[in-house]
Design a protein around this motif. Structure first.
Motif, short mmCIF file in Angstrom:
data_model
loop_
_atom_site.label_atom_id
_atom_site.label_comp_id
_atom_site.label_asym_id
_atom_site.label_seq_id
_atom_site.Cartn_x
_atom_site.Cartn_y
_atom_site.Cartn_z
N THR A 267 38.09 47.32 36.59
CA THR A 267 36.69 47.63 36.29
C THR A 267 36.55 48.99 35.65
O THR A 267 35.81 49.17 34.67
N ARG A 268 37.27 49.98 36.19
CA ARG A 268 37.18 51.33 35.62
C ARG A 268 37.73 51.38 34.19
O ARG A 268 37.22 52.13 33.35
N LEU A 269 38.75 50.60 33.92
CA LEU A 269 39.33 50.60 32.58
C LEU A 269 38.45 49.87 31.57
O LEU A 269 38.39 50.26 30.40
N ALA A 270 37.77 48.82 32.00
CA ALA A 270 37.03 47.96 31.06
C ALA A 270 35.57 48.34 30.89
O ALA A 270 34.96 48.01 29.87
N PHE A 271 34.96 49.03 31.87
CA PHE A 271 33.51 49.21 31.84
C PHE A 271 33.00 50.05 30.67
O PHE A 271 31.87 49.84 30.22
N PRO A 272 33.75 51.04 30.13
CA PRO A 272 33.21 51.77 28.97
C PRO A 272 32.74 50.86 27.83
O PRO A 272 31.91 51.27 27.01
N PHE A 273 33.24 49.63 27.77
CA PHE A 273 32.76 48.67 26.78
C PHE A 273 31.25 48.53 26.84
O PHE A 273 30.59 48.38 25.79
N VAL A 274 30.67 48.54 28.04
CA VAL A 274 29.23 48.32 28.19
C VAL A 274 28.43 49.39 27.45
O VAL A 274 27.46 49.09 26.74
N ALA A 275 28.84 50.66 27.60
CA ALA A 275 28.13 51.74 26.91
C ALA A 275 28.28 51.64 25.41
O ALA A 275 27.31 51.77 24.65
N GLU B 39 53.82 37.21 38.71
CA GLU B 39 52.61 37.85 39.21
C GLU B 39 52.65 39.37 39.03
O GLU B 39 51.65 39.99 38.66
N GLU B 40 53.83 39.97 39.25
CA GLU B 40 53.92 41.43 39.12
C GLU B 40 53.70 41.87 37.68
O GLU B 40 53.00 42.85 37.41
N THR B 41 54.27 41.16 36.74
CA THR B 41 54.08 41.49 35.33
C THR B 41 52.64 41.24 34.91
O THR B 41 52.07 41.98 34.10
N ALA B 42 52.03 40.20 35.45
CA ALA B 42 50.63 39.90 35.13
C ALA B 42 49.72 41.06 35.50
O ALA B 42 48.74 41.34 34.79
N ILE B 43 50.01 41.75 36.58
CA ILE B 43 49.20 42.89 36.99
C ILE B 43 49.23 43.98 35.92
O ILE B 43 48.19 44.53 35.55
N ARG B 44 50.40 44.28 35.42
CA ARG B 44 50.52 45.31 34.36
C ARG B 44 49.83 44.85 33.08
O ARG B 44 49.19 45.64 32.39
N GLN B 45 49.94 43.58 32.77
CA GLN B 45 49.30 43.07 31.56
C GLN B 45 47.78 43.10 31.69
O GLN B 45 47.07 43.25 30.70
N GLY B 46 47.29 42.96 32.92
CA GLY B 46 45.85 43.11 33.15
C GLY B 46 45.36 44.50 32.81
O GLY B 46 44.23 44.66 32.32
N TRP B 47 46.21 45.53 33.06
CA TRP B 47 45.83 46.89 32.67
C TRP B 47 45.62 46.98 31.16
O TRP B 47 44.63 47.54 30.69
N TRP B 48 46.58 46.43 30.40
CA TRP B 48 46.45 46.50 28.94
C TRP B 48 45.23 45.73 28.44
O TRP B 48 44.53 46.19 27.53
N LEU B 49 44.97 44.59 29.03
CA LEU B 49 43.79 43.82 28.62
C LEU B 49 42.50 44.57 28.93
O LEU B 49 41.55 44.54 28.14
N SER B 50 42.45 45.23 30.07
CA SER B 50 41.24 45.99 30.44
C SER B 50 41.00 47.13 29.45
O SER B 50 39.86 47.39 29.04
N LEU B 51 42.08 47.83 29.08
CA LEU B 51 41.95 48.89 28.08
C LEU B 51 41.51 48.32 26.73
O LEU B 51 40.72 48.93 26.00
#
Length: 515
Positions: A131-139, A183-195
């Motif tokens: 959420t913290r990585l992706a929310f700046p999109f809203v602004a 699953e462990e790799t998916a977590i890291r890929q979620g970081w990149w997607l959020s950014l």
């Protein structure tokens, strides 16, 4: 330019964005599946996604365009341009403050969106990070959409309509660099997607900002001041945006209900993405072109012309949403299998998504009706009825979702959402007297014929599914996709033939122009 042609341009851009967005979501399903990382990312992505849809379907238009049009009509182009400049600089400050607040209070936001995650500390913490990585999109997208609202008020639709297409292209570029993970790799890929979500918001802002610089009209940047006009805008833009985005906010409520069950948030996300495709053509065109048209007519005192425009838009919306609802309800299972069942997204995930899609399809006509009926209220800055309808929608979605989930399982959440959308449409219809008067007997007859053509198409799809069952059951994706394409193409041809043969689609819908 005709109303239909403007709507078509904006609608086709929206469809292009949604189709590319479909490719994005198919790739998200392949990369993240419907496990812990997917649930956490898709919950964090819910607010940016809702903001994108609300803004993209004219949510900020509902608060800005009527006031801007009135100032321009009463005080001239220069004064309207100064108002727009103050509105945008003020919005930038407010959105920056909102982003800072959410960054600090991300755990509270996640708890509000997905209370069911509280029982899983790892999933909850992951959702907070995403959420913290992706929310700046809203602004970023919020400011971009306000600039787009200014361009729409001047009937310049192209840049604001095309920007989401390039935003989705950026997301796909990031997904292409990711592999099917554990699953462990998916977590890291979620970081990149959020950014990447936040980066796409910056791209969106850049596109419309360039369009503004190239054709500023009367616009001039001004430092933010609480003038009477800005106060008036502030009192209207938030409730207008919330009322305009009632459908998307209802999905947020349904997501909170779904968070009680594992993978349900992911299933609801993918089902909603399919259901939103036909609604996007209606929502974007209505929320940009129709609102600008109605606001301009009301500012000129042409109340009858505004009512006629809305009545004909309602016809067009039902001509799209009725067959779409029937088709999605019948084809839910093959659609989800072809679109999403691969990689980390298994058969159980496809079955859960299909069960929700069938129920969401039932609410499509109500959502399209509400979108059309709300526009004159926004144009007149009379927000009480849309707000009442929107709040009723949220309450019914939540209460019915919880009750029906116990009785029907995961499908009950989707049915609760459709019931909420139906309540919103009923509230707006009860107050839309001018539109009811503008609906002639001929229009009412055509709506009945549209429903009949949709039902005939449905019977044809059922028969087609039986005939193509061996193809749909094969393991080869290309064969299943070909069978689904045949069903969709045949259904479309059957519906179009019935609609034109019976006169359900009137030629004047396509040729009507502003006088």
């Amino acid at each position: 330019m005709s109303l239909a042609r403007s709507s078509l341009v904006v609608g086709l851009a929206a469809i292009a964005s949604r189709l590319i967005g479909f490719a994005r979501d198919v790739m998200i399903a392949r990369v993240l599946g419907a496990g812990m990382a997917a649930d956490a990312f898709l919950l964090a992505f819910r607010l940016p996604n809702v903001a994108r849809r609300v803004f993209g379907e004219g949510g900020l238009n509902a608060g800005f365009v009527p006031l801007y049009s009135r100032i321009r009509a009463e005080r001239g182009e220069a004064e309207a341009g100064r108002f727009a400049g103050q509105a945008m600089s003020g919005a930038a400050l407010v959105l920056l403050g909102l982003t800072g607040l959410v960054e600090l209070a991300a755990p509270v936001v996640v708890m509000a969106l997905g209370a069911g995650y509280a029982d899983d500390a790892d999933k909850f913490a992951l959702a907070v990070t995403y959420t913290r990585l992706a929310f700046p999109f809203v602004a970023l997208a919020g400011l971009a959409s306000l600039i787009g609202a200014y361009l729409n008020a001047d009937r310049r639709y192209t840049a604001a309509a095309m920007a989401p297409v390039l935003v989705n292209v950026l997301m796909i570029a990031v997904l292409l660099m990711l592999d099917v993970p554990d699953e462990e790799t998916a977590i890291r890929q979620g970081w990149w997607l959020s950014l990447a979500v936040s980066a796409s918001g910056l791209v969106h802002l850049g596109i419309v900002f360039v369009a503004l610089l190239r054709h500023p009209g009367g616009f001039t940047w001004r430092r933010p001041r609480l003038t009477p006009d800005i106060r008036r805008l502030a009192r209207r833009v938030l409730p207008a945006t919330a009322a305009s985005g009632a459908t998307q906010l209802a999905v947020v409520v349904a997501t909170a209900v779904a968070s009680q069950e594992a993978s349900a948030v992911s299933w609801l996300y993918y089902a909603d993405r399919v259901a939103q495709l036909p609604l996007s053509l209606i929502g974007v065109a209505v929320g940009t072109v129709l609102l600008s048209e109605v606001a301009a007519r009301l500012a000129a005192g042409d109340h009858h012309g505004a009512a006629i425009a809305q009545a004909r838009a309602l016809e067009g919306a039902l001509a799209l949403s009725l067959p779409a609802a029937v088709a999605l309800a019948i084809l839910a299972e093959p659609i989800t299998m072809v679109l999403f069942q691969r990689g980390a997204f298994g058969p159980d995930d496809a079955a859960g998504t299909a069960a929700l899609l069938r129920m969401l399809a039932l609410g499509l006509p109500a959502a399209s009706i509400a979108k059309v009926l709300a526009q004159p209220f926004f144009a007149r800055e009379a927000l009480r009825i849309p707000i009442v309808g929107g709040l009723s929608c949220l309450v019914v979605t939540g209460l019915a979702g919880y009750a029906l989930n116990s009785a029907l399982g995961i499908a009950g959440i989707g049915l609760g959402l459709s019931l909420g959308l139906g309540i919103n449409a009923l509230v707006l219809w009860g107050a839309a007297r001018s539109t009811a008067e503008a609906l002639t007997a001929g229009m009412a007859r055509r709506v009945i014929l549209l429903l009949a053509a949709s039902l005939v198409m449905g019977l044809g799809l059922v028969a087609g599914m039986r005939g193509l069952a061996p193809w749909l059951a094969m393991d080869h994706l290309a064969v299943k996709a070909g069978a689904l394409a045949l069903l969709c193409g045949g259904g479309l041809a059957l519906y179009a033939g019935m609609a034109f043969a019976t006169g359900a689609i009137a030629p004047h819908i396509l040729r009507w122009r502003r006088s």
